[in-house]
Design a protein around this motif. Structure first.
Motif: not given
Length: 466
Positions: A383-387, A389-391, A404-409
């Motif tokens: 449901r969160h395909p941006w993961l 490439t998440a940093r 931790y924060e995981t984020s992208a896009e």
């Protein structure tokens, strides 16, 4: 915890074309989550070479495709399926399905059934070495001392029994003879093999022992393969070394992320989340140039359920796998908490490459909660395909707690881990809702928000504006 099931695969079918992503890999890999199967073990085939009876291995794997789809996988990563002398990695004919597993018709049926379900197929290519019974190396019919194609192999200068020349082997395994990658004919042969099976419907290749093959060999072969199949995913097995440099010099899409694998189980066993945080920082650096193949188990390592000293940490390992950048792979049986210890001896891999039963109903009941946990977390990732490439960015770190924060896009989630046998309050700034796991939020949606976790707890949280 609310149970979520993975959404259906993306609208594009496995056979449809797609362009390369900004990372250089095919676009479809963004949604890839592999179920990794070692076929000879899965089917219960004898891997000593003494018993060559057929097992219907590929057909048996095909019967488990619905199970893989329910798990949330979008692809089937197969171990060796080509004719070999024993365990699959001593190949004798790359153009023939191992008779213990089936034949060409069984392969075609498996590919067709997988693609109908939205599952990609990744094959295992052993191109660093071949088995001693490979026609290019096996003794000549006239009894000559040299192999039929001596220029395909690397002489050591020594001689063996009967004065036969000796040739280099893979990491001291006498049954695995190293190919001479400087020979253009070897590059032509490997290119032909890879293209042949992609023509037959495979979607990509895992290149076994890619770290042992000269980078310029891959740089010659892979562009030729991609000219015929630009949508193929090409990932190399690399255990150590400079991952980004290897990707750059070889032209691979990705390599296996052994650094993160080790850090996950080691940090959990030692209650040292500083190790995990350090490895995640390294992982972010890799993501600047490629998206690694991530895993917490495979056919070459002790099962995670056996490696972890505290069984409740299995959930923490899976949470990390599913919430950081990468292309995740789940090794068959790990989703049922299978145990097995790899040993450094002949047959020492057997415990981590077991047979699967004829159907899911025959699996032990105690494994299904872990399967459902996999469904929940894989569903979250789907449901969160941006993961992909998440940093990650650590917000709170102690030996036994990590936020931790995981984020992208422009998207982000907070991941909270508590390894302690006591409840823990962890800062969770701006967290507004629980996405997965168990936690009570204190002052949700504020900079002072706290996540109150139970012993050995974990949670994935979304910001208030999510």
């Amino acid at each position: 915890m609310t149970t979520h099931r993975p959404p259906p695969p993306p609208a594009s079918s496995p056979s449809s074309a797609s362009s390369a992503s900004p990372t250089g890999e095919p676009d479809w890999v963004r949604h890839a989550i592999w179920w990794h199967v070692y076929p000879l073990g899965f089917a219960g085939a004898d891997t000593t070479g003494a018993d060559r009876r057929p097992t219907r291995g590929l057909a048996r794997i095909a019967d488990w495709l619905d199970y893989a789809v329910r798990l949330g996988a979008s692809g089937l990563a197969l171990g060796p399926i080509f004719a070999s002398s024993t365990h699959g990695y001593d190949t004798v004919d790359h153009f023939r399905i191992d008779p213990r597993l089936g034949d060409d018709a069984d392969f075609d049926d498996l590919v067709a059934r997988a693609h109908r379900r939205g599952l990609r197929i990744l094959l295992d290519g052993v191109f660093n070495h071949v088995g001693r019974e490979h026609p290019a190396f096996a003794a000549s019919p006239d009894g000559g001392d040299a192999p039929p194609r001596p220029d395909w192999f690397v002489p050591t200068g020594g001689t063996g029994p009967g004065g036969r020349p000796e040739y280099a082997t893979f990491e001291g395994h006498g049954s695995l003879v190293t190919l001479r990658h400087a020979n253009p004919a070897v590059a032509d042969h490997v290119t032909e093999i890879m293209t042949h099976w992609l023509d037959r419907g495979a979607d990509g290749w895992r290149l076994d022992a890619a770290y042992a093959v000269p980078a310029d060999f891959w740089a010659q072969v892979l562009p030729r393969v991609r000219r015929a199949h630009p949508d193929a995913y090409l990932v190399g097995e690399v255990i150590h070394g400079d991952y980004p440099d290897i990707v750059r010099r070889t032209g691979l899409d990705a390599v296996t992320q052994y650094e993160l694998w080790k850090a996950i189980w080691s940090s959990l066993n030692d209650a040292n989340l500083f190790e995990l945080a350090w490895a995640l920082g390294r992982h972010d650096g890799f993501l600047d140039s490629f998206v690694p193949l991530t895993f917490v188990g495979n056919h070459d390592v002790t099962r995670l359920a056996s490696r972890l000293r505290e069984p409740r940490h299995l959930a923490h390992a899976l949470v990390v796998l599913c919430t950081v950048g990468g292309t995740p792979s789940v090794y068959y049986g790990d989703e049922q908490a299978f145990v097995g210890v790899k040993e450094d001896r002949v047959g020492g891999d057997d415990a981590v490459r077991p047979a699967f039963p004829v159907g899911p109903a025959a699996l032990a009941p105690y494994g299904w909660p872990i399967y459902r946990l996999h469904q929940d977390l894989i569903g979250l990732r789907r449901r969160h395909p941006w993961l992909h490439t998440a940093r990650t960015r650590p917000l709170h770190l102690t030996n036994e707690q990590l936020v931790y924060e995981t984020s992208a896009e422009g998207q982000r989630l907070l991941v909270v881990l508590n390894l302690a046998g006591a409840p823990a309050d962890c800062p969770a700034p701006d967290a507004g809702q629980l996405v997965a796991g168990h936690a009570d939020l204190v002052q949700p949606g504020t900079a002072q928000a706290l996540a109150r976790l139970p012993p050995f707890g974990w949670a994935v949280l979304a910001p208030a504006d999510h």
